[in-house]
Design a protein around this motif. Structure first.
Motif, PDB file in Angstrom:
ATOM      1  N   TRP A  35       0.835  -1.207   0.000  1.00  0.00           N
ATOM      2  CA  TRP A  35       0.000   0.000   0.000  1.00  0.00           C
ATOM      3  C   TRP A  35       0.869   1.256   0.000  1.00  0.00           C
ATOM      4  O   TRP A  35       0.587   2.213  -0.732  1.00  0.00           O
ATOM      5  N   HIS A  39       0.655   4.163  -2.656  1.00  0.00           N
ATOM      6  CA  HIS A  39       0.166   5.463  -2.201  1.00  0.00           C
ATOM      7  C   HIS A  39       1.195   6.568  -2.446  1.00  0.00           C
ATOM      8  O   HIS A  39       0.841   7.735  -2.619  1.00  0.00           O
ATOM      9  N   TYR A  51       4.279   8.922   6.701  1.00  0.00           N
ATOM     10  CA  TYR A  51       3.574   7.643   6.693  1.00  0.00           C
ATOM     11  C   TYR A  51       4.553   6.477   6.880  1.00  0.00           C
ATOM     12  O   TYR A  51       4.308   5.568   7.676  1.00  0.00           O
ATOM     13  N   LYS A  97      -4.955   6.360  10.616  1.00  0.00           N
ATOM     14  CA  LYS A  97      -5.105   6.648   9.185  1.00  0.00           C
ATOM     15  C   LYS A  97      -4.384   5.596   8.352  1.00  0.00           C
ATOM     16  O   LYS A  97      -4.897   5.152   7.316  1.00  0.00           O
ATOM     17  N   LEU A  98      -3.198   5.181   8.796  1.00  0.00           N
ATOM     18  CA  LEU A  98      -2.455   4.154   8.075  1.00  0.00           C
ATOM     19  C   LEU A  98      -3.242   2.848   8.020  1.00  0.00           C
ATOM     20  O   LEU A  98      -3.305   2.195   6.967  1.00  0.00           O
ATOM     21  N   SER A 100      -6.495   2.474   8.367  1.00  0.00           N
ATOM     22  CA  SER A 100      -7.714   2.674   7.585  1.00  0.00           C
ATOM     23  C   SER A 100      -7.428   2.642   6.085  1.00  0.00           C
ATOM     24  O   SER A 100      -8.095   1.929   5.328  1.00  0.00           O
ATOM     25  N   LEU A 101      -6.418   3.369   5.653  1.00  0.00           N
ATOM     26  CA  LEU A 101      -6.095   3.439   4.224  1.00  0.00           C
ATOM     27  C   LEU A 101      -5.585   2.104   3.686  1.00  0.00           C
ATOM     28  O   LEU A 101      -5.942   1.696   2.571  1.00  0.00           O
ATOM     29  N   SER A 102      -4.775   1.416   4.469  1.00  0.00           N
ATOM     30  CA  SER A 102      -4.215   0.148   4.000  1.00  0.00           C
ATOM     31  C   SER A 102      -5.279  -0.938   3.905  1.00  0.00           C
ATOM     32  O   SER A 102      -5.240  -1.781   3.002  1.00  0.00           O
ATOM     33  N   GLN A 104      -8.494  -0.337   3.359  1.00  0.00           N
ATOM     34  CA  GLN A 104      -9.296   0.024   2.186  1.00  0.00           C
ATOM     35  C   GLN A 104      -8.616  -0.482   0.913  1.00  0.00           C
ATOM     36  O   GLN A 104      -9.266  -1.009   0.004  1.00  0.00           O
ATOM     37  N   TYR A 105      -7.299  -0.319   0.877  1.00  0.00           N
ATOM     38  CA  TYR A 105      -6.517  -0.788  -0.266  1.00  0.00           C
ATOM     39  C   TYR A 105      -6.630  -2.306  -0.405  1.00  0.00           C
ATOM     40  O   TYR A 105      -6.809  -2.826  -1.515  1.00  0.00           O
ATOM     41  N   GLN A 108      -9.921  -3.156  -1.948  1.00  0.00           N
ATOM     42  CA  GLN A 108      -9.951  -2.794  -3.366  1.00  0.00           C
ATOM     43  C   GLN A 108      -9.176  -3.795  -4.223  1.00  0.00           C
ATOM     44  O   GLN A 108      -9.564  -4.089  -5.354  1.00  0.00           O
ATOM     45  N   ASN A 115     -13.876  -4.690   4.600  1.00  0.00           N
ATOM     46  CA  ASN A 115     -12.998  -3.921   5.481  1.00  0.00           C
ATOM     47  C   ASN A 115     -13.521  -4.048   6.908  1.00  0.00           C
ATOM     48  O   ASN A 115     -14.630  -3.594   7.201  1.00  0.00           O
TER      49      ASN A 115
END
Length: 333
Positions: A35, A39, A51, A97-98, A100-102, A104-105, A108, A115
């Motif tokens: 990720w 990103h 990050y 945030k890390l 959450s974003l990872s 989500q990735y 996807q 998730n």
């Protein structure tokens, strides 16, 4: 041929509870690294630098766990651990945030069916606290002795509301001194000891910022001085080095020292951007105009960050209503 058919069978062997079998043992640590690499193509180098600094702690916490095994309870336990250890809200928000974003990735990419923290609020949303310079403090700040390039940057920031990275990436080709505007198209991104020029953080960061008479005349004076140097950059490097433009490494320290000498509360360079916004809002400029000048991606961001200016605006609204004289004088005497 048989080996190929066997591989195809494994590839499309789905587990109705855990997702695709081929990914069932993919470590979350691997997903985090993947990720991060993906990103990094979408954000500023300085953002990605922060990050990546947070990844080792997460990798250590989730050591040996496959991405399929990560649950909401694990993520919350990780957050609570950092709350106790770090005691800094911004740092905890970074790790949340890390995660959450990872995740989500991962969804996807098809590594997980769903998730596990979708719809879960990991941290409380708190309004960003800003500390702008007051109007009367700007002359006191500018009266302090400092390098000319620092004075120039202060003036541009206060009168334009541009970000530090945007100011120091400016080229003279970006400035129209006849009509009076600056085209913000680039920004310097610094991470560790490296720097690079990239597009602004968001698409709305690419914008036109109109300049008034004061800033236009100041820029004309700067241009006359710049002709001696012959650089395309508004802030060229002081001497030959790795970059042709100036990297303001010690700007924050310089601004705070100037504040101490001026006898005003120490603030950083970003406060000049906040000053630009608050002065405009306090003098009745529509928030939508302020949003466009600042390059905020969302109108709500502008209203949230500068909502504390609302009382000033409301006092002006009350004065307008009182001046209407709709009721008989005896009613309001």
């Amino acid at each position: 041929m048989e080996d190929h058919e066997e591989f195809e069978e494994i590839l499309y062997d789905w587990d109705v509870h855990n997702g695709p079998a081929i990914y069932s043992q993919l470590l979350y640590s691997v997903v985090l690294e993947e990720w991060a690499d993906d990103h990094a193509l979408r954000v500023m180098a300085s953002t990605m630098y922060n990050y990546r600094r947070g990844l080792p702690r997460l990798i250590e916490f989730f050591e040996g766990k496959s991405v399929q095994d990560v649950t909401a309870e694990m993520v919350i336990a990780c957050r609570d651990k950092f709350i106790v250890e770090l005691k800094v809200e911004s740092s905890v928000k970074l790790y949340c945030k890390l995660m959450s974003l990872s995740l989500q990735y991962a969804q996807q990419k098809g590594y997980i069916y769903y998730n596990p923290i979708a719809g879960i609020t990991l941290t409380k949303h708190t309004r960003a606290r800003v500390k702008p310079f007051l109007e009367w403090e700007i002359p006191k700040l500018l009266s302090q002795e400092c390098p000319q390039w620092v004075t120039d940057a202060i003036v541009i920031a206060f009168y334009s509301g541009m970000r530090k990275g945007e100011i120091f990436a400016l080229k003279w080709a970006d400035i129209d001194l006849d009509i009076g505007f600056i085209m913000v198209q680039d920004a310097i991104s610094t991470a560790s000891s490296k720097a690079e020029i990239k597009c602004p953080k968001t698409p709305t960061g690419i914008r036109r910022v109109d300049t008034g008479v004061v800033l236009k005349n100041y820029l004309r004076a700067m241009e006359r001085r710049a002709r001696k140097v012959g650089s395309p950059y508004v802030f060229p490097a002081s001497e030959r080095g790795k970059y042709p433009y100036r990297i303001p490494w010690n700007l924050a320290k310089t601004i705070k020292e100037m504040c101490f000498k001026a006898g005003i509360e120490p603030r950083d360079f970003r406060s000049l951007r906040h000053s630009h916004a608050t002065v405009l809002l306090a003098h009745g400029v529509h928030p939508k105009v302020v949003q466009e000048r600042l390059g905020h991606s969302d109108y709500d961001i502008t209203m949230e960050v500068y909502s504390y200016v609302t009382p000033t605006i409301q006092r002006e609204a009350i004065d307008v209503m009182d001046d209407l004289h709709v009721f008989p004088v005896a009613w309001v005497a």
